[in-house]
Each structure stands twice: as C-alpha cells, then as structure tokens.
Scaffold this motif. Structure first.
Motif, PDB file in Angstrom:
ATOM      1  N   PRO A 168       0.953  -1.238   0.067  1.00  0.00           N
ATOM      2  CA  PRO A 168       0.027   0.045  -0.169  1.00  0.00           C
ATOM      3  C   PRO A 168       0.984   1.306   0.054  1.00  0.00           C
ATOM      4  CG  PRO A 168       0.015  -1.084   2.195  1.00  0.00           C
ATOM      5  CD  PRO A 168       0.763  -2.185   1.161  1.00  0.00           C
ATOM      6  N   VAL A 169       2.076   1.330   0.254  1.00  0.00           N
ATOM      7  CA  VAL A 169       3.144   2.362   0.178  1.00  0.00           C
ATOM      8  C   VAL A 169       3.689   2.349  -1.286  1.00  0.00           C
ATOM      9  CG1 VAL A 169       5.167   3.286   1.031  1.00  0.00           C
ATOM     10  CG2 VAL A 169       3.656   1.942   2.741  1.00  0.00           C
ATOM     11  N   ARG A 170       3.286   3.463  -1.756  1.00  0.00           N
ATOM     12  CA  ARG A 170       3.785   3.812  -3.204  1.00  0.00           C
ATOM     13  C   ARG A 170       4.830   4.180  -3.102  1.00  0.00           C
ATOM     14  NH1 ARG A 170      -1.187   6.987  -6.099  1.00  0.00           N
ATOM     15  NH2 ARG A 170       0.138   6.339  -7.799  1.00  0.00           N
ATOM     16  N   LEU A 171       5.969   3.593  -4.257  1.00  0.00           N
ATOM     17  CA  LEU A 171       7.469   4.055  -4.257  1.00  0.00           C
ATOM     18  C   LEU A 171       7.467   4.975  -5.598  1.00  0.00           C
ATOM     19  CD1 LEU A 171       9.302   0.954  -2.922  1.00  0.00           C
ATOM     20  CD2 LEU A 171       8.319   2.830  -1.746  1.00  0.00           C
ATOM     21  N   PHE A 172       8.544   5.880  -5.429  1.00  0.00           N
ATOM     22  CA  PHE A 172       9.011   6.507  -6.496  1.00  0.00           C
ATOM     23  C   PHE A 172      10.564   6.206  -6.481  1.00  0.00           C
ATOM     24  CE2 PHE A 172       4.961   8.153  -5.311  1.00  0.00           C
ATOM     25  CZ  PHE A 172       4.214   7.974  -6.364  1.00  0.00           C
ATOM     26  N   ILE A 173      11.301   5.584  -7.160  1.00  0.00           N
ATOM     27  CA  ILE A 173      12.761   5.295  -7.185  1.00  0.00           C
ATOM     28  C   ILE A 173      13.297   5.920  -8.209  1.00  0.00           C
ATOM     29  CG2 ILE A 173      14.556   3.768  -6.924  1.00  0.00           C
ATOM     30  CD1 ILE A 173      12.695   3.665  -4.421  1.00  0.00           C
ATOM     31  N   THR A 174      14.312   6.953  -8.087  1.00  0.00           N
ATOM     32  CA  THR A 174      14.851   7.714  -9.103  1.00  0.00           C
ATOM     33  C   THR A 174      16.375   6.922  -9.725  1.00  0.00           C
ATOM     34  OG1 THR A 174      13.696   9.838  -8.611  1.00  0.00           O
ATOM     35  CG2 THR A 174      15.557   9.772 -10.112  1.00  0.00           C
ATOM     36  N   ALA A 175      16.422   6.902 -10.817  1.00  0.00           N
ATOM     37  CA  ALA A 175      17.682   6.380 -11.465  1.00  0.00           C
ATOM     38  C   ALA A 175      18.076   7.459 -12.561  1.00  0.00           C
ATOM     39  CB  ALA A 175      18.065   5.225 -11.954  1.00  0.00           C
ATOM     40  N   GLY A 214      16.372  11.913 -15.361  1.00  0.00           N
ATOM     41  CA  GLY A 214      16.025  10.965 -14.442  1.00  0.00           C
ATOM     42  C   GLY A 214      14.815  10.090 -14.705  1.00  0.00           C
ATOM     43  N   ARG A 215      14.810   8.558 -14.432  1.00  0.00           N
ATOM     44  CA  ARG A 215      13.836   7.836 -14.820  1.00  0.00           C
ATOM     45  C   ARG A 215      13.101   7.460 -13.345  1.00  0.00           C
ATOM     46  NH1 ARG A 215      13.160   2.286 -18.016  1.00  0.00           N
ATOM     47  NH2 ARG A 215      10.989   1.614 -16.850  1.00  0.00           N
ATOM     48  N   VAL A 216      11.754   7.717 -13.146  1.00  0.00           N
ATOM     49  CA  VAL A 216      11.266   7.390 -12.004  1.00  0.00           C
ATOM     50  C   VAL A 216      10.401   5.927 -11.957  1.00  0.00           C
ATOM     51  CG1 VAL A 216       9.547   7.822 -10.174  1.00  0.00           C
ATOM     52  CG2 VAL A 216      10.822   9.792 -11.019  1.00  0.00           C
ATOM     53  N   LEU A 229      19.966  -0.982  -7.567  1.00  0.00           N
ATOM     54  CA  LEU A 229      21.246  -0.876  -7.588  1.00  0.00           C
ATOM     55  C   LEU A 229      21.486   0.425  -8.632  1.00  0.00           C
ATOM     56  CD1 LEU A 229      22.277  -4.543  -8.209  1.00  0.00           C
ATOM     57  CD2 LEU A 229      22.798  -3.043  -5.868  1.00  0.00           C
ATOM     58  N   ALA A 230      20.832   0.368  -9.731  1.00  0.00           N
ATOM     59  CA  ALA A 230      20.987   1.532 -10.574  1.00  0.00           C
ATOM     60  C   ALA A 230      20.694   2.988  -9.669  1.00  0.00           C
ATOM     61  CB  ALA A 230      19.925   1.560 -11.809  1.00  0.00           C
ATOM     62  N   GLY A 256      20.932  10.407  -7.842  1.00  0.00           N
ATOM     63  CA  GLY A 256      21.136  11.794  -7.198  1.00  0.00           C
ATOM     64  C   GLY A 256      21.536  12.703  -8.196  1.00  0.00           C
ATOM     65  N   TYR A 257      22.070  12.236  -9.262  1.00  0.00           N
ATOM     66  CA  TYR A 257      22.437  13.306 -10.291  1.00  0.00           C
ATOM     67  C   TYR A 257      20.961  13.923 -11.051  1.00  0.00           C
ATOM     68  CZ  TYR A 257      26.775  11.208 -10.129  1.00  0.00           C
ATOM     69  OH  TYR A 257      28.125  10.473  -9.522  1.00  0.00           O
ATOM     70  N   ALA A 258      19.757  13.225 -10.801  1.00  0.00           N
ATOM     71  CA  ALA A 258      18.763  13.917 -11.435  1.00  0.00           C
ATOM     72  C   ALA A 258      17.658  14.329 -10.494  1.00  0.00           C
ATOM     73  CB  ALA A 258      18.174  12.788 -12.568  1.00  0.00           C
ATOM     74  N   GLY A 259      17.700  13.572  -9.406  1.00  0.00           N
ATOM     75  CA  GLY A 259      16.501  13.765  -8.601  1.00  0.00           C
ATOM     76  C   GLY A 259      17.041  13.240  -7.029  1.00  0.00           C
TER      77      GLY A 259
END
Length: 369
Positions: free
Chosen positions: A175-182, A190-192, A204-205, A227-230
C-alpha cells in the motif's frame, strides 16, 4: 488526453487515512489526533542512510501517521523498498523489523571488507576511512581507472542482500507507493520507477556511483545514481498521491561553514553541492508554483495545498565522504540512534503543524533567484 502519470485523487486524504486506520485493529491514535496521510522524501548517502533508518523507525511508531508514498534515491531507495515490502508483509512492525534486518546484513557483509577504518582514525575516534590504506588506494585508482577496468565482472555485493531480503512481489502489492529515481546515462534525465517496475537492478541503478560501479542496464538503457537527476524526486509526491504533507529526510548538508581547503574536503563539498542541486531546484519550483498556481485548477490546487516538513540533523556536517563507506555496526547503530533523536525533535517541535501548515519556509529559497 490527460497525462496518465497524473493520477486523479480518487479519495480525499482524510478518507484514505481513516480507511487505513479502521482496517488495523492495533492502531492507537493519540487523543484529539486524527489519522494523517503523509509522504516521505529520502535522500541518498551510502552508509549515512542508517540515519534515515533511525528516522523511519521512530516515525513508524506513530500510528496516526499513515505513509501514502515514498520517493527515494540511492540509500534512500534501499530504505524505501525495504520499508514498503516489510509493510506489505506485516504493517508498521513488519517495516521496522525489515529495516533492522537489512542494516544488520549490510554490516555483516562488510565485516571482512578491505574498507575499514585505519589505526589513526580509530585512535582519534573518527568514523572516516581517510587513513585506511585500501580506501586511499581505491580513491586514487578510481581517478585513473574505471570500474570496467577494476571490476570487469560488474560484481556488486548489495545485489545478493537485496535479492535475499526484499520480496519484490510484496513490494508490488504494498500500500506504500514508491518512486525510485535513477539517471539515464545516455540522456542525463532521471527516470522514476514505481512499485511494479522495481527490481534489484532498479535499486542498484539508483545507487550506482559511476566511479565505483558499472552502469546498470534496464530495458536496454544504462543507468547511474539517481542523485544526479533527483535526490529525491519530489514531483510524483505532489501529482500522484493523496497526501498533502511531505516529510523530507536530507542526508547531504546544504550549508557548511568555511571554505574547504584539503583535496578530500573539496571533493566532499563538491559531491554535496551536486547531489543537493536537483532537490533545491525542485523545492524552488514548488515554492514558485505555490505563489503563482491557480488554486481552482486541479493540479494547481495540489501544489497550493502541499505542506513541506524536514527532519533536520546535527551530525552529517561532522562526517566526511569516506564515512559513507563505513559499514561498522557501531557506526550504523550510532547513526540510527541519531536518526531517532532527530525524528523525536521534529515531532516535538513541528509535529503539531502536520496536516495544518508547512514547517519549512520554502519562500526563503526564492530569495536572490
């Protein structure tokens, strides 16, 4: 056609929070305090992410706080994924237990790592690896050779830990929605990644420092540290979640007194500035949009209602870059305890503002812009 990434708010924040509370018989809301949906923004920072672990551990004890979603990058992505999968399996208690197991495994795996504190660092009670022969050698080698030269097999010790400890099926259903940036190496954008897309490769990316690890390939594209994009990406928290309160847990100090003069201090500050730049830019954008957005417009109303909070810390500006590779249990548990103390200080000082008003003055960020 409306942007599919901008999910409409199907239910109000209060309704979702009340629903979450009523479905959990163990919830004990403080007198006079209604359940509140919040979202979290977690920065990256290697071993310093254990500070975030402590903050999360303390916030998860507050049963009136309902985590709607988390945006995380690098170590923040690891914390977010472990929490979400643990929450899907066993609620807040499951999330806290999963985070504890994860950081203990990080420490155990590093017990025989060549990156250990040197005798002088230990003698002086410093957490850095600045006098560690292997760290100094690695730091010098990384300026001359790439990870493709030094680690042609692309091995990453984190992969086994992530695959062992995170149930990615639970993560998809959490139920916890995630947004992981690489960060896409080719485009620099950045891609979320969201719950259903998250794998060990994605995590890992998000934590892939290009001087230490080979780029991680996903769907035919190479990715580096998010971290370079978000660090972390804030926009999805506004556009896609029902919560209106964002709690930011920073790792990299925005300000440091004085001017760094040693090579190590200069590199450390340069990394902090670069990894904070995207976050500060997004916060400035949020501050500006809150001033000019039309509250009557659907998305404008979301920006206008957004409330920003921050769990501040007093320890990161005393730690150097090399300590981000220190995974001694004594160090990690110290950071966890500092995180818990900082979370308690936040609740004591600004807890009453949650659900009512921002506790961070974003308009200050616009000064001089």
């Amino acid at each position: 056609m409306p942007d599919p990434r901008r999910s409409p708010k199907a239910r109000t924040a209060a309704a979702r929070a009340a629903s979450a509370a009523s479905s959990d018989d163990t919830v004990a809301v403080p007198p006079g305090r209604e359940p509140l949906l919040i979202d979290l923004a977690l920065q990256g920072g290697g071993s310093h992410g254990a500070f975030t672990w402590g903050v999360l551990d303390r916030l998860l004890e507050e049963e009136w706080l309902k985590i709607d979603g988390i945006s995380g990058t690098s170590a923040g992505a690891m914390n977010a994924a472990v929490l979400a999968a643990g929450f899907a399996a066993g609620g807040a208690a499951g999330a806290r237990a999963a985070l504890d197991v994860y950081w203990r495994r990080i420490s155990e795996s590093a017990r025989f790592s060549p990156f250990q504190r040197g005798p002088l660092d230990r003698l002086l009670g410093r957490w850095t690896l600045d006098t560690s022969p292997m760290f100094v050698a690695m730091d010098l080698m990384s300026r001359l050779y790439s990870p493709y030269d030094l680690n042609p097999g692309g091995n990453n010790p984190l992969r086994g830990i992530l695959e062992e400890l995170i149930d990615f099926e639970h993560l998809k259903a959490s139920p916890v929605r995630l947004f992981i940036t690489a960060t896409n190496v080719r485009t620099g954008r950045g891609r979320v990644f969201r719950n259903a897309e998250i794998t060990a490769d994605v995590l890992l990316a998000s934590a892939c420092l290009p001087t230490l690890f080979q780029a991680v390939e996903i769907d035919g594209e190479a990715y580096w540290d998010g971290g370079y994009a978000g660090n972390p990406t804030m926009t999805p928290l506004v556009r896609e979640l029902d919560s209106d309160d964002t709690i930011l847990i920073p790792i990299n100090p925005v300000e440091r007194p004085g001017t760094p003069r040693s090579a190590a201090d200069i590199m450390n500050r340069l990394n902090e500035v670069s990894f904070n730049a995207t976050l500060l830019k997004e916060l400035r954008m949020i501050a500006l949009l809150r001033q000019v957005a039309d509250p009557g417009h659907s998305e404008g109303a979301q920006w206008a209602k957004m409330r920003i909070h921050m769990v501040r810390n007093n320890i990161m500006d005393t730690l150097g870059y090399s300590s981000k590779l220190n995974a001694e249990w004594e160090f990690l548990s110290m950071l966890r305890d500092e995180g818990r103390r900082s979370a308690q200080a936040f609740l004591d000082k600004d807890g009453d503002k949650l659900g009512k008003e921002s506790s961070v003055d974003l308009d200050i960020l616009l000064e001089g812009v």
